[in-house]
Design an enzyme around this catalytic site. Sequence first.
Site, PDB file in Angstrom:
ATOM      1  N   MET A  27       0.858  -1.192   0.000  1.00 10.14           N
ATOM      2  CA  MET A  27       0.000   0.000   0.000  1.00 10.14           C
ATOM      3  C   MET A  27       0.887   1.234   0.000  1.00 10.14           C
ATOM      4  O   MET A  27       1.743   1.393   0.873  1.00 10.14           O
ATOM      5  CB  MET A  27      -0.925  -0.007   1.221  1.00 10.14           C
ATOM      6  CG  MET A  27      -2.007  -1.074   1.170  1.00 10.14           C
ATOM      7  SD  MET A  27      -3.094  -1.058   2.617  1.00 10.14           S
ATOM      8  CE  MET A  27      -2.036  -1.865   3.838  1.00 10.14           C
ATOM      9  N   ALA A  28       0.665   2.094  -0.996  1.00  8.65           N
ATOM     10  CA  ALA A  28       1.504   3.274  -1.166  1.00  8.65           C
ATOM     11  C   ALA A  28       1.418   4.175   0.061  1.00  8.65           C
ATOM     12  O   ALA A  28       0.334   4.491   0.552  1.00  8.65           O
ATOM     13  CB  ALA A  28       1.069   4.049  -2.414  1.00  8.65           C
ATOM     14  N   CYS A 113      -3.291  -1.547  -9.196  1.00  6.24           N
ATOM     15  CA  CYS A 113      -3.518  -0.190  -8.696  1.00  6.24           C
ATOM     16  C   CYS A 113      -4.576   0.527  -9.541  1.00  6.24           C
ATOM     17  O   CYS A 113      -4.440   0.622 -10.759  1.00  6.24           O
ATOM     18  CB  CYS A 113      -2.209   0.591  -8.712  1.00  6.24           C
ATOM     19  SG  CYS A 113      -2.385   2.281  -8.079  1.00  6.24           S
ATOM     20  N   LYS A 153      -0.013  -9.139  -8.764  1.00  2.97           N
ATOM     21  CA  LYS A 153      -1.256  -8.784  -8.089  1.00  2.97           C
ATOM     22  C   LYS A 153      -2.107  -8.011  -9.081  1.00  2.97           C
ATOM     23  O   LYS A 153      -1.608  -7.106  -9.749  1.00  2.97           O
ATOM     24  CB  LYS A 153      -0.986  -7.947  -6.840  1.00  2.97           C
ATOM     25  CG  LYS A 153      -2.239  -7.655  -6.016  1.00  2.97           C
ATOM     26  CD  LYS A 153      -1.857  -7.028  -4.665  1.00  2.97           C
ATOM     27  CE  LYS A 153      -3.090  -6.814  -3.803  1.00  2.97           C
ATOM     28  NZ  LYS A 153      -3.934  -5.703  -4.281  1.00  2.97           N
ATOM     29  N   ASN A 215      -7.799 -11.393  -2.247  1.00  2.00           N
ATOM     30  CA  ASN A 215      -7.663 -10.075  -1.631  1.00  2.00           C
ATOM     31  C   ASN A 215      -8.998  -9.347  -1.744  1.00  2.00           C
ATOM     32  O   ASN A 215      -9.670  -9.439  -2.763  1.00  2.00           O
ATOM     33  CB  ASN A 215      -6.555  -9.302  -2.352  1.00  2.00           C
ATOM     34  CG  ASN A 215      -6.368  -7.874  -1.851  1.00  2.00           C
ATOM     35  OD1 ASN A 215      -6.203  -6.954  -2.639  1.00  2.00           O
ATOM     36  ND2 ASN A 215      -6.390  -7.670  -0.551  1.00  2.00           N
ATOM     37  N   GLY A 216      -9.357  -8.636  -0.679  1.00  2.42           N
ATOM     38  CA  GLY A 216     -10.567  -7.830  -0.702  1.00  2.42           C
ATOM     39  C   GLY A 216     -11.513  -8.169   0.429  1.00  2.42           C
ATOM     40  O   GLY A 216     -11.966  -9.307   0.564  1.00  2.42           O
ATOM     41  N   GLY A 239      -5.013  -5.953   3.011  1.00  6.49           N
ATOM     42  CA  GLY A 239      -4.670  -4.566   2.755  1.00  6.49           C
ATOM     43  C   GLY A 239      -5.285  -3.642   3.783  1.00  6.49           C
ATOM     44  O   GLY A 239      -4.819  -3.525   4.915  1.00  6.49           O
TER      45      GLY A 239
END
Length: 382
Positions: A27-28, A113, A153, A215-216, A239
């Site tokens: 995660m940025a 992204c 990803k 993911n999610g 995340g």
Amino acid sequence: MTTLAPALPLLRIGPHTVQPPVVLAPMAGITNAPFRTLCREFSGGKGLFVSEMITTRALVERNEKTMQLIHFDASETPRSIQLYGVDPVTVGKAVRMIVDEDLADHIDLNFGCPVPKVTRKGGGSALPYKRPLLRAILREAVAQAGDLPVTIKMRKGIDDDHTTYLDAGRIAVEEGITAVALHGRTTAQHYGGTADWDAIARLKEHVPEIPVLGNGDIWSADDALRMMRETGCDGVVVGRGCLGRPWLFGDLVSAFEGTGTRQAPALRQVADVMLRHATLLGEWIGDESRGVIDFRKHVAWYLKGFAVGSDMRRRLAVTSSLEELGGQLQELDLDQPWPDGADGPRGRTSGNNRVALPDGWLKDPYDCAGVGADAELDTSGG
């Protein structure tokens, strides 16, 4: 309390065994070395913790900020870097640099992204729509990686009319990718709505040759167990669920190991973690004030659900020293127990946004003309 049978298959990423099969999502601006340290401490060092997004152009050009972002603590193993790029040549150079200079033990490629500054250049979750370009990037990355495992990803696709995940998964297998992670949302959804776990199950059926990670909408350890059970995926990628909750990785280890132990820290313990997080950021940046300022974005996530007045929240959000932060935290009612309903969505929740794409991007999934090195971002992280 949800439990799984104790005999879980091992998740292998190349030579690395990830047990339990839990991965910290890149995660940025979040998954820098200090945050990874906290998550690793709570997990007892178990799991895989990926760096925030590193732009291949910036890495090859040795951008100062990027070179700091790829720093790993001596205790981090395996060292995992996520790369973003749209040009096969530049991606290949970045991968070769990582191998030659022993910068990491695992490389993940970002095709998930949804941020407009990325997708409008054809990168991130927009890129898999161009199948030949995706294949070229994967082929070059794997060729240059040598013995290092390369994973990807991705998202379901650009929108419901332009899904790409099944084609991308098959291309990944054909080009030697070690594992794929799927966020069960489209680019258009951003972080809104509900993640489509059925898509994760379909991908697992479509590419049984390699591990598929889901993911999610994993907000708790029980969510992770449920995803594994319902989709048959080989592991989970966490995340937003760990924002302000680094101890979630301790819960995940307990859940997968069958102990059933879950952490429900009182505000006093949460405040201690907050202060440590800010301290680690200052040490990493080399400037206490800048570390505290960088920490500000985490305050609301840590305090979610606790009874903290709006005035105190504002004060905490403008602190600039550890002394000030620590003093303000001591003013809170630190005996508050873990609040009901504190789990759940955190971070960005927007959805149904128009996707920013290069002109004519959707006309032909096989026409990659005009996508090249000039589309590379020149900075990494958030």
